[in-house]
Design a protein around this motif. Structure first.
Motif, PDB file in Angstrom:
ATOM      1  N   SER A  38       0.931  -1.233  -0.068  1.00  0.00           N
ATOM      2  CA  SER A  38      -0.117   0.102   0.037  1.00  0.00           C
ATOM      3  C   SER A  38       0.925   1.127   0.109  1.00  0.00           C
ATOM      4  O   SER A  38       2.145   1.168   0.042  1.00  0.00           O
ATOM      5  N   GLY A  39       0.309   2.321  -0.085  1.00  0.00           N
ATOM      6  CA  GLY A  39       1.256   3.618  -0.002  1.00  0.00           C
ATOM      7  C   GLY A  39       1.918   3.561   1.215  1.00  0.00           C
ATOM      8  O   GLY A  39       3.215   3.918   1.145  1.00  0.00           O
ATOM      9  N   ALA A  40       1.453   3.390   2.367  1.00  0.00           N
ATOM     10  CA  ALA A  40       2.212   3.464   3.999  1.00  0.00           C
ATOM     11  C   ALA A  40       3.247   2.366   3.735  1.00  0.00           C
ATOM     12  O   ALA A  40       4.351   2.527   4.127  1.00  0.00           O
ATOM     13  N   SER A  41       2.919   1.032   3.314  1.00  0.00           N
ATOM     14  CA  SER A  41       3.921  -0.027   3.553  1.00  0.00           C
ATOM     15  C   SER A  41       5.008   0.263   2.422  1.00  0.00           C
ATOM     16  O   SER A  41       6.043  -0.281   3.181  1.00  0.00           O
ATOM     17  N   LEU A  42       4.577   0.667   1.119  1.00  0.00           N
ATOM     18  CA  LEU A  42       5.699   0.957   0.330  1.00  0.00           C
ATOM     19  C   LEU A  42       6.851   2.035   0.907  1.00  0.00           C
ATOM     20  O   LEU A  42       7.938   1.718   0.771  1.00  0.00           O
ATOM     21  N   ALA A  43       6.169   2.815   1.489  1.00  0.00           N
ATOM     22  CA  ALA A  43       7.231   4.088   2.061  1.00  0.00           C
ATOM     23  C   ALA A  43       7.773   3.467   3.005  1.00  0.00           C
ATOM     24  O   ALA A  43       9.261   3.724   3.132  1.00  0.00           O
ATOM     25  N   SER A  44       7.394   2.816   4.184  1.00  0.00           N
ATOM     26  CA  SER A  44       8.013   2.250   4.990  1.00  0.00           C
ATOM     27  C   SER A  44       9.268   1.382   4.482  1.00  0.00           C
ATOM     28  O   SER A  44      10.311   1.375   5.071  1.00  0.00           O
ATOM     29  N   LEU A  45       8.783   0.427   3.551  1.00  0.00           N
ATOM     30  CA  LEU A  45       9.864  -0.575   3.174  1.00  0.00           C
ATOM     31  C   LEU A  45      10.977   0.264   2.257  1.00  0.00           C
ATOM     32  O   LEU A  45      12.142  -0.307   2.726  1.00  0.00           O
ATOM     33  N   VAL A  46      10.633   0.972   1.657  1.00  0.00           N
ATOM     34  CA  VAL A  46      11.897   1.867   0.764  1.00  0.00           C
ATOM     35  C   VAL A  46      12.732   2.530   1.941  1.00  0.00           C
ATOM     36  O   VAL A  46      13.900   2.530   1.642  1.00  0.00           O
ATOM     37  N   ARG A  47      12.139   3.087   2.941  1.00  0.00           N
ATOM     38  CA  ARG A  47      13.105   3.685   3.915  1.00  0.00           C
ATOM     39  C   ARG A  47      13.786   2.672   4.701  1.00  0.00           C
ATOM     40  O   ARG A  47      15.208   2.973   4.826  1.00  0.00           O
ATOM     41  N   ASP A  48      13.364   1.467   4.839  1.00  0.00           N
ATOM     42  CA  ASP A  48      14.088   0.446   5.474  1.00  0.00           C
ATOM     43  C   ASP A  48      15.007  -0.025   4.839  1.00  0.00           C
ATOM     44  O   ASP A  48      16.311  -0.213   4.925  1.00  0.00           O
ATOM     45  N   ALA A  49      14.836  -0.003   3.342  1.00  0.00           N
ATOM     46  CA  ALA A  49      15.793  -0.788   2.322  1.00  0.00           C
ATOM     47  C   ALA A  49      16.905   0.192   2.264  1.00  0.00           C
ATOM     48  O   ALA A  49      18.086   0.041   2.166  1.00  0.00           O
ATOM     49  N   ALA A  50      16.761   1.676   2.077  1.00  0.00           N
ATOM     50  CA  ALA A  50      17.592   2.733   2.065  1.00  0.00           C
ATOM     51  C   ALA A  50      18.546   2.541   3.061  1.00  0.00           C
ATOM     52  O   ALA A  50      19.667   2.865   3.027  1.00  0.00           O
ATOM     53  N   MET A  51      18.059   2.338   4.495  1.00  0.00           N
ATOM     54  CA  MET A  51      18.798   2.228   5.539  1.00  0.00           C
ATOM     55  C   MET A  51      20.036   1.087   5.409  1.00  0.00           C
ATOM     56  O   MET A  51      21.113   1.269   5.953  1.00  0.00           O
ATOM     57  N   LEU A  52      19.476   0.198   4.917  1.00  0.00           N
ATOM     58  CA  LEU A  52      20.284  -1.292   4.917  1.00  0.00           C
ATOM     59  C   LEU A  52      21.273  -1.226   3.524  1.00  0.00           C
ATOM     60  O   LEU A  52      22.324  -1.811   3.633  1.00  0.00           O
ATOM     61  N   ALA A  53      20.925  -0.589   2.572  1.00  0.00           N
ATOM     62  CA  ALA A  53      21.433  -0.989   1.343  1.00  0.00           C
ATOM     63  C   ALA A  53      21.936   0.386   0.535  1.00  0.00           C
ATOM     64  O   ALA A  53      22.778   0.173  -0.548  1.00  0.00           O
ATOM     65  N   SER A  54      21.671   1.556   0.916  1.00  0.00           N
ATOM     66  CA  SER A  54      21.894   2.729   0.199  1.00  0.00           C
ATOM     67  C   SER A  54      22.455   3.802   0.989  1.00  0.00           C
ATOM     68  O   SER A  54      22.423   3.754   2.373  1.00  0.00           O
TER      69      SER A  54
END
Length: 266
Positions: A202-218
């Motif tokens: 969803s909009g909220a889960s996608l935003a949260s997932l991208v932030r988590d991914a960025a913290m881990l990999a970017s």
């Protein structure tokens, strides 16, 4: 008239194997089948073998396989001036991925994309035993194996011309995993695969997932997101991100409304 040539496309995902078979000559309708699996490589290969056995066949068939998570693992390799040969990059990738995933990589088959001089390079790895088994399966079924392709590579190549932003994340959404690939200054900056949100994207889960991914990999959180998924575009209300839905993972998947399971013989 029975078809002389059929193109088979198979997808190995976390909990299912899909097969789409399309007669190339003469042209005919696509036949689709799906089987659930328990997440093991042996079961995935067995189900793929069963699907191919039940699929229409011709004399000059081809097979293209697309591997999703967890069968493929990805890493972005920082540029190294002292690596001159492909074998050197292979060894470097194995060392880096062994540290990243905390497992031995001796039995992995690693493919590294060609890239610009000085730029980080995207690497994908699959277990060598699984790869060899898939080659043998194609030979046994008398299919010309066209490719064993990582799903992320498939999607990146298919939509490359749609990447207009200089800084973005490509989101590859499978049913049970989501892979985020980050790009900045014309270079890949990081990649990570995470479990898909329990309730779907969803909009909220996608935003949260991208932030988590960025913290881990970017080293940055992108504003622009490109989404490839079999689902329709998600509703989005977070102004921190601009989401563009590229389309599905593959045209043969996009067109399918139902995936039939083969009938079980008595």
């Amino acid at each position: 008239m029975s078809p002389l040539s059929i193109d088979h496309h198979g997808w190995l995902l976390r909990s299912q194997v899909l097969l789409a078979s399309r007669p190339r000559w003469p042209r005919g309708p696509v036949v689709r089948r799906a089987e659930l699996i328990d997440g093991t490589a042996d079961t995935a290969v067995l189900r793929l073998q069963q699907l191919l056995a039940d699929a229409p066949s011709g004399r000059f068939d081809t097979l293209t396989l697309h591997l999703g998570a967890p069968w493929v693992r990805y890493s972005v390799l920082p540029w190294q001036d002292n690596l001159k040969r492909d074998a050197d990059w292979q060894g470097y990738a194995r060392v880096l991925m062994a540290s990243q995933f905390n497992v031995a990589t001796d039995t992995w088959r690693v493919a590294i994309e060609d890239g610009s001089y000085g730029a980080p390079r995207l690497a994908a790895a699959v277990d060598q035993g699984l790869y060899q088994t898939l080659i043998e399966l194609a030979r046994t079924r008398r299919c010309k194996l066209q490719a064993v392709a990582p799903l992320l590579t498939d999607v990146t190549n298919r939509y490359r011309s749609d990447f207009k932003s200089r800084e973005f994340a490509l989101i590859l959404a499978e049913h049970e995993h989501v892979t985020c690939l980050f790009r900045k200054q014309r270079s890949w900056r990081g990649v990570v695969t995470l479990p898909a949100p329990a309730g779907g994207l969803s909009g909220a889960s996608l935003a949260s997932l991208v932030r988590d991914a960025a913290m881990l990999a970017s080293d940055f959180v992108p504003h622009d997101l490109y989404l490839a998924s079999t689902q329709a575009p998600v509703e989005h209300h977070d102004e921190s991100f601009d989401v563009e839905w590229l389309g599905g993972l593959h045209p043969l998947l996009d067109a399918a409304r139902e995936w039939a399971r083969p009938e079980v013989s008595a």
